[in-house]
Structures are given as C-alpha cells and as structure tokens.
Design an enzyme around this catalytic site. Structure first.
Site, PDB file in Angstrom:
ATOM      1  N   LYS A   1      44.692 -59.386  14.872  1.00 41.85           N
ATOM      2  CA  LYS A   1      43.254 -59.334  15.147  1.00 41.85           C
ATOM      3  C   LYS A   1      42.662 -60.741  15.194  1.00 41.85           C
ATOM      4  CE  LYS A   1      42.369 -54.696  13.286  1.00 41.85           C
ATOM      5  NZ  LYS A   1      41.925 -53.917  12.102  1.00 41.85           N
TER       6      LYS A   1
ATOM      7  N   SER B   1      39.091 -48.520  10.874  1.00 43.32           N
ATOM      8  CA  SER B   1      38.860 -49.955  10.689  1.00 43.32           C
ATOM      9  C   SER B   1      37.604 -50.462  11.389  1.00 43.32           C
ATOM     10  CB  SER B   1      40.084 -50.765  11.134  1.00 43.32           C
ATOM     11  OG  SER B   1      40.105 -50.918  12.514  1.00 43.32           O
TER      12      SER B   1
HETATM   13 CA   LIG Z   1      38.180 -52.702  14.175  1.00 40.87          CA
END
Ligand SMILES: [Ca+2]
Ligand SMILES: [Ca+2]
Ligand SMILES: [Ca+2]
Ligand SMILES: [Ca+2]
Ligand SMILES: [Ca+2]
Ligand SMILES: [Ca+2]
Ligand SMILES: [Ca+2]
Ligand SMILES: [Ca+2]
Ligand SMILES: [Ca+2]
Ligand SMILES: [Ca+2]
Ligand SMILES: [Ca+2]
Ligand SMILES: [Ca+2]
Lengths: 214, 214, 214, 214, 214, 214
Positions: free
Chosen positions: E142, E99
């Site tokens: 996040k 990611s």
């Molecule tokens: Ca990341």
C-alpha cells in the site's frame, strides 16, 4: 440481429432517450437508454435485463443528478413526486458493465429538465459519484458501429484519447470526437437549451413544511 | 393441450382482456392477457408464472401508460387508488420473453380507460419505454395459430413485414395485418371508443393537496 | 396417512372452509381450504407449504373477488381493515398447481360475505382473472376420493365434461355434477344465502375521505 | 445433551412459556415455546432456527388467535401496539414440523391474556386455521420424554388415541391424557383463570377512529 | 490498468472524496471513496461492487458518525432529510474487506460537515463501532502504491507500527506517517476546518415535535 | 493474529461495550460486543459477519430487554426514537452460535441505561426469551483466553459448574466465577449504578397519544 433503425436517433422530439455505444463479443453496437417520468412517489425502476454493475451505474448517475439538482435548475421536489423508469431495449438481451454511465446520466438529465438531446450524438464512458468521467474499452468497435449508424458526434473520456490515436484515421473521418473529464461537459455538449415539444409541467404535493438550516 | 375456446376472444364485454400470440417449441399459440383493477393503493401484481423479461415488459408497458395518462384521458389518481393485477392463463405454464409487450399495454390501457377491445384481434410485438414497437420472432407459427382460432386482424411491428413476405399467401388469406411503429397506433387500432357495460366509475381518496409547478 | 374425518366437511358452521379435490401420485384426495379474517391492515398470509403456482392462484382469486366486491355486496373497506389468512392443512405436506383456484375463491368469498358453504360439496378447477373456470386433470381419481368421503355434489369445469364421459357410470352414481364456465356460477352453487352463526360485524377505520370520479 | 431442568416447567410465574414434546432421530424430548410481548407496532419475530413449516404453524396459530380475540377477551388493539416474539430454545438446534402448533397457540394465548399456564402440563398436536387439532407422530417417544421430566398431564389430538392404545399401560401410568379435537379445548385445559404476577397492563396509541359496519 | 490520475487526489474542492489504499493479488493500489448527499429521506446507497464485509464497514462508519453527531457539530436532522450515497470506483471491480473503514468514515464525515479533506493524504485501517482503529494487512504494498501516486501523508493504525519497522527506510522517505488508535484522531488529521466552496446549506422538513427526556 | 489489546476491556468509559469469550478451532478467544445508539426510528443493525444463530441471539436479547424496559428504568420510547447497532469486531471474521447471548444482552442493557460496565469482567452463556441463562461449550479454552487477557471476573451459567470442576484448580486461580441462572443476575453483576461520562440525554418525538388499558 439488427433491430434498430436510423431514424430513431435522429429524432430528439422525445426527452430522455440517448444513444450509447456497447461492445459485445461480436463487435460494437448502438443502444438506447430510455428514461421516462410519471406522477408517483419517487420510485426508481430499471428494466432491460441489466446486470448488477449497470444498475449501480444508474443509481450513481441518479445520485449525481440529485446532488446537483440546484445547479441544473431542477426543482428537487420532482424526485419525490415522480417515478423514474430507465429501460434499455432490446428487452430480452442481458446487458452489463459501467460504460453506459454517462449515457444514463444524460438520459435522466434530459427527462428531468425536459431539454432536447443533440441529434446524431452517441457516447460511452463510466461515471463516478463526484462526476468524473472514466475511460472504457472497445473504443474501435464502438466507433465503427456509430459510423454505420450515421452518428456524427461522439463523447469519450479524455483518457480514451490514446485509443483514438491507435485507430487508422480513415475510420475516424466524418465523426467529431468530444473528449471530456467531467459529466458537466457531457451535459453541456449533449443537452440543448430548447425544451421538447409537449414538455411536462411538473406539479408537486404540498405536504411538507421546510424550515431551519445550519 | 388446447384449453382455450373460441368464444372467449370473440367476447369483448370484459375490459382488460387482450389476445396475444405466443411461440413455443411445439408451434404457435393463442394466449390471453388479463388485467383487472380493484380499489387499493396502486400495487402491481403479476401472475401466471411469468419470467423476468416478461415481468419487465409489463413494468415498461405500465410506465409508458402512466407517463401518457393525460393524453389517454386517464386521471392519474387512478394509479394510486386502484391495484392492478395482470394474469396470463394457464396458471401452471411458464411464460417469458418480450413479445407480449404490446398485448400487455393494450390490456392495461383497456382496463384503465374501460374501453372495449376490438373483436377477433390478436397482436404480438415488443415495446420500449418511449412507445416504439419492435419486431419479434415466430411470426409464421403465430399466424397459423391465430387462423385456427378464428382471428381476423393481427397487429405486428412494421419491421416484421419481411417475415410476412416470406410466408405463402394462402396462409395469410382471411387475415388483415396492421403493421405499426408505435404503440399509439396499437391503441388506436385495438381499443374501441365505446366503454364496456358496467364500466367502473373510479373514485379517489382526497388526501393530497397539489400545488406549485416549474 | 388419512388424517381427515368425515364430520369435518359436513360442518358448515365455520365460514371460509371449503372442500377441494387434489390429485397426487398415489391417487385422489380430499383437502380443505381454510380462510380467516382478523382486524388488521389488509395483509395476505398464505400457509401450508404452498408452491408458487398455487400462491398465484390465491392472489388471482383474491383480485377477482376484490374487483367484484360491489356485485357480491362486500364493502371494499374490509380489504384494507382486515388481514386475510389462507391455510391448507396438512401443514407439512407440500402442495402446488392451479386446480384449487375455484376452491380458494369460494373460501374467501365465504369469509368476506360470512355466508355458509353448502354441505357435502367439493370442487376442483383453475380460475383466471376475469372469472373463467378452466379444466384440470385427475378427474377420475378425485371423484373416487370424493365418494369415499361422502361428498354428494361436485363442481367441475364444463370442459372437464369429456373426462366424466370416460368414467364408468357406476363410479358416478350418488354424486350430482355441476359443470360451470364462470366463477359466478361457482359462488351461486357453493354459498348459501344464510349467514354463519356468530358472523363478524365488520368495522372500519375512518381515516380516508373519498371524493371525485371520472 | 440434556440442557433443560425440571424446575423450569414447574414454574408458571412467567406468561407465555409452554412445554411441548418433540420427536427426533434419537427419541422424544421436552421443548419450551417462549412468547413475549413488548411495546411496538405489531411486528412478529420468530427465532430458534425454526424451519418453514414450523414458522407457518406459528403464523397459523397467531391468525387463529387474532380472529378469536373477542371470544378470548383480548382487546384487538394489542396486536398493533405490541411486538410478539416467539423463541424456541436451544438457539442453535434446528427445529421444524407442525407438531408444536397447539403449544405455540397456548403460549401466545397466555402472553396476550396474561393468564397462567397449568403446571406440569405438556402437549403436542398440529393446528389448522379454523382451530381443528390434528394428530402427530412419535407419540410413544414423546410420552417417555414427558415422564422422565415429571410431566403429569398431556394434551393430544383425539385422533392420536389409537397411538395410546398401542403403548404398554405401564408407560402411561401417572400421566393423565387429555384428548381434544379443537384448540378451544386446549386453551380451556392449559390456561388458568388466574393472571400471572406482575401482569402487563396494556396501553394503546389512540390514533385511529373507528366507525361504520356492514 | 491504471485508470486514476494524480490530479484527482490533489483536488480537495469536492467534499466527501477520500483516498484509500487497497491491497490486491497484484500489489497495492490507490482507491477513492466517494460520498454524496442529496435531499431525501435518509436512504443509504452503496455501489461499486462492494462485498458484504465492506458494506458492513460502511454501516459501522455511518453508525459511529451518527452517534457522535453532536460532537462533530452535525445537526442530526440531516440524517433523515438527506440521502447518502457511497461509491467506490471503478464500478466493475469487486472490492471487499474491512480496511477501508477509516477512509469511508472520513468521506462521510467530510460530506456531512462540508469540511475539506487534507491534500495528498491517504489512509487504511478497520474501524469498530466504538471508534477504535484496528490494524490491516498489505502495508508495504500500500505504501509503495501511495508513493507512486504522490501521496505525502498516510494514516495507519498504531498497531501497524511493526509493519513499518520491517520496511526498508528508503521506501518510507518522503512520506509522513500518522499512527492512530481512534477515529477521532483520523478526523482531526484528515479534515480541515475550512469548508468546501459551494458548501451545501442543509434544510430540513419540520414535521416532528420533540419533547421529554430521561 | 492477536488484534486486541489489554487496555481495551479495562476501559469502561464507553457504554455498550462488553467482553465475551469465544471458542474456535484454535482455542479460546476474547471478543467484544459493541452496541451504539443514534437518533433514528428504532432500526436494528447487526454487523461483523454474524451467522444466523448469533443474529437470532441478538434479537432475543433485544426482545427480552424491551419486554423488561420498565423494570430496568428504560423509557420505552427510546426503542422507537433511536437506532441500535450491534457490531462484533474483527469485521472480516465470521462468527456464529448462541454463546454470546448474555454478552449481547449486557451490551444493549448498558447502552440503553448508559450505565458503566464492570471492569475486567468477561462472560459467556446462551439466553432464552424468558431470561433463562443456558450452558455453553468450550469453557476451559475460554477461561484460558480470559486469563491471558487479564480478566478477573467471569460470568457463567450455573449449569456450567460441572465444567469448572473438571478443570485443574491452578487454571482457575485469580479469577472469580459468578454462576447464574437468569439474566437479571447478569445485569446486576455486570452493570454499575454509575452512568458513563457524557451519557446521552434521550429525547423523543411526541407524535403519539397514549390512552386506554385493559
Ligand atoms: Ca483501504
Ligand atoms: Ca423489457
Ligand atoms: Ca455504452
Ligand atoms: Ca395462477
Ligand atoms: Ca405474444
Ligand atoms: Ca402450517
Ligand atoms: Ca437464538
Ligand atoms: Ca411438539
Ligand atoms: Ca457503478
Ligand atoms: Ca461465543
Ligand atoms: Ca465490519
Ligand atoms: Ca461469549
């Protein structure tokens, strides 16, 4: 056992030797980072039973130094024409972790500039690739070990300030703390302007022609 | 079993062979560090089932020697033009630990300078990259093994002095102990000025042009 | 199973093939060390499922030979201009230990000098880097295997003399034993002055200019 | 499953493809050794999930071929100027053992000489570095697999003759057996004088100057 | 513990430092990708205890950048004349997963172009070799971490749009989301036209002569 | 989860991207092989958590292409002057097996020739080093996945014909099957004559002088 002697870190006649502070299950300890150069082709050797994180710390310190060579007055050809060895005694004791980052950085900065390291100084702190200094653990134990060893100046990360505040003042007496955010401050504090006696005069192979820019 | 014979370490006609002292579960033992050079490109080979710490010891000894080549009168081109092999018989016996450090250093100093090694001399001690000699264990057992083998001189780290004091004097008779702090003392004690017979005349490839300084 | 045939070790027309003696859980056995050279850049290949100690033995033998190239009349450029392959059939049988040391040394000495190997000769013994031959185990079983195979001469380490004395004389009849201390004796016994038919005429790349000395 | 088709090994228009015989827990099987060359720097690639023994077999075959390049009319520069890839389909099936030795040798001899491989020929046998062919197991099962596949000629080691004698004659009918001792016989039997269509015209870099001899 | 400080990602004076978003078992976290260049030969160093997938992500990002060097105005000689180091603090914390792909890509694009990175921007998304951006997990956690840290702009993969829709609007307030399909959009959003102060003037070795085309 | 989108494999504007068919425990799936080139020295990078068999598949595909470079109109210097990267998203998903062989071959053939890949085409099949296409498993599941994804043409090995016959015709409607024996057919079917927009103009270093032949 205690295998180090006081005289050692009071002797800054040898470049590339810097006093660090380690933290083990049995308390704090003094350790030494030793860096040396010999005519070669730019090979890096790490020894002293260093773990993976500590090896990466050394590579990060070296990359930082190389990327800032101009600012530190280091001729970049030295990186390709000399081999760098970093050793951490005692040779049979496994060591790991990122907290020797600034100590390693200072050792290699000293050996590449041939500048003397300040006397009776110890340090502990992680570095990042952009030169930021990050806090580490075991501050109290490390300070006690430094005191026992006659250290008078300690460099710590600014973010370790709160650890200092939790320690009884009596333990801190006799030591000057230097709280830093960036390795530039570490180098300025730790390296003297004076070169070591018998400093190396670097010589280079002359095979490459440089040109162009962008 | 005992596979070594006395005559061996009384023969210093071959450069690069130095007597060390090892300590195993069954007592002390004599061992030999053998170093040899052959025309090549600077490759380092280690053999004799050496453990990781002992390999690092050898690399540290070599780095020290390379960084001090000028002072020892070694032309630095020899490191790139000759391959170095360090072997520790017996070939099938695993060996490890840092205590052969000064022995390895002496062996490679002998082979690169082609100077003879002093007769009936044995030694044990860790080295660090800046040349410091550090104490090691098993001193009593090592001395007994040396005596059995006819050794007359032993080099130890100064910090092993206390181990000597704990040994009954009768065991120490007939052996001269040399207590040292730095490998420069080791080399001065162990290497004779005299070159071996049939010493190598080193020759070098002449491809590089050197220039510049800083 | 028994996969070797007698004719093989009676044929010394091929350089670099030397008969050794191995000792396994089921008794002694004949084995062959095969060495070959091909134009290349000095690469060393070892095959035949060799263990770590046996590989180190081969490297030690090669280093000894390289360091003594002048004395054996070998042009040192051959080491950089030819690849060396050492193979020990049978390819699927794991082998280890230092006892093939002198056999490997003889095989590579033969292939680099192109001298014939003496007929009906077998050998077993460890070597060290300075050329010392060291004793090995399984002497009785190895001798029996050699006899079965028609061997007439066996080279052993002088220190294996006591093993011979413990064997009934009837087993030793018909075999001449050569007890040695140093590999120079092995080479003198094992290699004929005569070159093999179709011996290689070595050729070298001419890129390097040599100069200087010390 | 049976993934090979008959037409394949009846087609020798492609150099470097040779039919081998394998022996698994479920019986004998046909396999193909494929070798190909492409302009490069002498790299060797082995694929097809080959075990360590089989890889060593391939290296031994290659060393034999390189050391005999002159006799086979192969310009030795081809080894440095072309990459060799040896692949053994099917790619997901693990394979090991030394018995493909002569098959691999024949495949790479074909691809380096660009000579056609004889039609409807299969082979099995270990090789050694001096070119000796050694016997292998599973002969009966391998012969049955070869018959099913339309093979008319099989090369075996002379020492496998006894395995043939133990097989009922009805199984051997229709196949000609070639019993050999040395790979020179294998190459003579397996490679036609005729080159493949579209044979490669090897070209070489011209950087090296050769000189000297001994 | 929380070892990062806000000021850091509000400072874009250093090239090659980009804010990413990680997702661990204890929630979302800010992380920094640091990239630096130093005169060298094109070596790539990865540090910060990166797992295999994350290392492959970095190699994929670098390959993408190299294949698009012309379009981004990067002189391709920089890849062979400078070493690239990518580090992800904290040095002792293991990290893995794909990611960080677009974050790494942005960091190395910044360091090779010496362009400033936009302030208060964070991003998360996998990249593929052709430059496609792929969705990742942990979006809600996040975003919360980004908010806590004062981030005002977040780049996500277009296919993560559905994750945004499932989050209560109150959490999204104050942040501008940039949904992208391709890394070209990421670079356009993340890199300013302005160069950093003290930007590197790349210099190159001039050994190669280029010619020909197809 | 389903992370791929239809538009992707309908877009052939990027060279080196080919649609493959994978078979996992949960059914068939579309996957993409991405290949890209950047100026370099001929390095091969494989990423996407590929297993050993799949990596060997890629090496086999590359060797085939290199050995046929002339026939495909590829200047062989491109292999030494450009680095090849093969990536298979998604980056965190482990993949293995030989069935992507023809897909990888097509991807690298496209990127080295800069020819467009045919639209809405998918393929599955193992390759061997001589270019033979071999059958693979999971055909039914792969076809279903292809249909769901809008694929109109599928390339399979001729030996997978029997798998097609066992599938109900309703599943096959709307897809054209191309059954092949050799990768030459695959390339002819999959690559258009037309170059991609912005095709690379390869340039080469001019250091080598070629001469001689045989
Ligand atoms: Ca990341
Ligand atoms: Ca050590
Ligand atoms: Ca420390
Ligand atoms: Ca050995
Ligand atoms: Ca010792
Ligand atoms: Ca083998
Ligand atoms: Ca394969
Ligand atoms: Ca076979
Ligand atoms: Ca680190
Ligand atoms: Ca597949
Ligand atoms: Ca990846
Ligand atoms: Ca596929």
């Amino acid at each position: 056992g205690e295998v180090f002697d006081k005289e050692l870190y009071q002797d800054n006649s040898v470049p590339g030797v810097v006093t660090g502070l380690a933290w083990t299950s049995v308390g704090g300890e003094i350790l030494f980072i030793e860096a040396s150069l010999s005519k070669g082709k730019g090979k890096l050797t790490l020894s002293g039973q260093l773990g993976e994180v500590m090896k990466e710390s050394a590579m990060t310190a070296l990359s930082y130094l190389r990327s800032k060579a101009d600012k530190l007055g280091i001729d970049h050809r030295v990186f390709d024409n000399y081999d760098l060895h970093i050793h951490v005694p005692a040779g049979a004791v496994p060591k790991d972790g990122p907290s020797a980052g600034i100590t390693i950085l200072t050792a290699i900065a000293s050996v590449y500039t041939q500048r003397k390291v300040r006397n009776r100084l110890a340090m502990t702190g992680e570095i990042t690739l952009r030169g930021k200094v990050m806090p580490v653990g075991g501050i109290k134990e490390k300070i006690l070990a430094a005191k026992r060893a006659g250290i008078t100046d300690i460099i710590l990360c600014n973010k370790n300030r709160k650890d200092l505040e939790e320690i009884d003042d009596s333990y801190l007496k006799g030591i000057t703390f230097h709280l830093v955010d960036h390795v530039q401050e570490v180098i300025q504090l730790a390296l003297l302007d004076e070169l070591v006696d018998d400093s190396i005069s670097f010589t280079f192979d002359n095979q490459r022609v440089t040109s162009g820019d962008c």
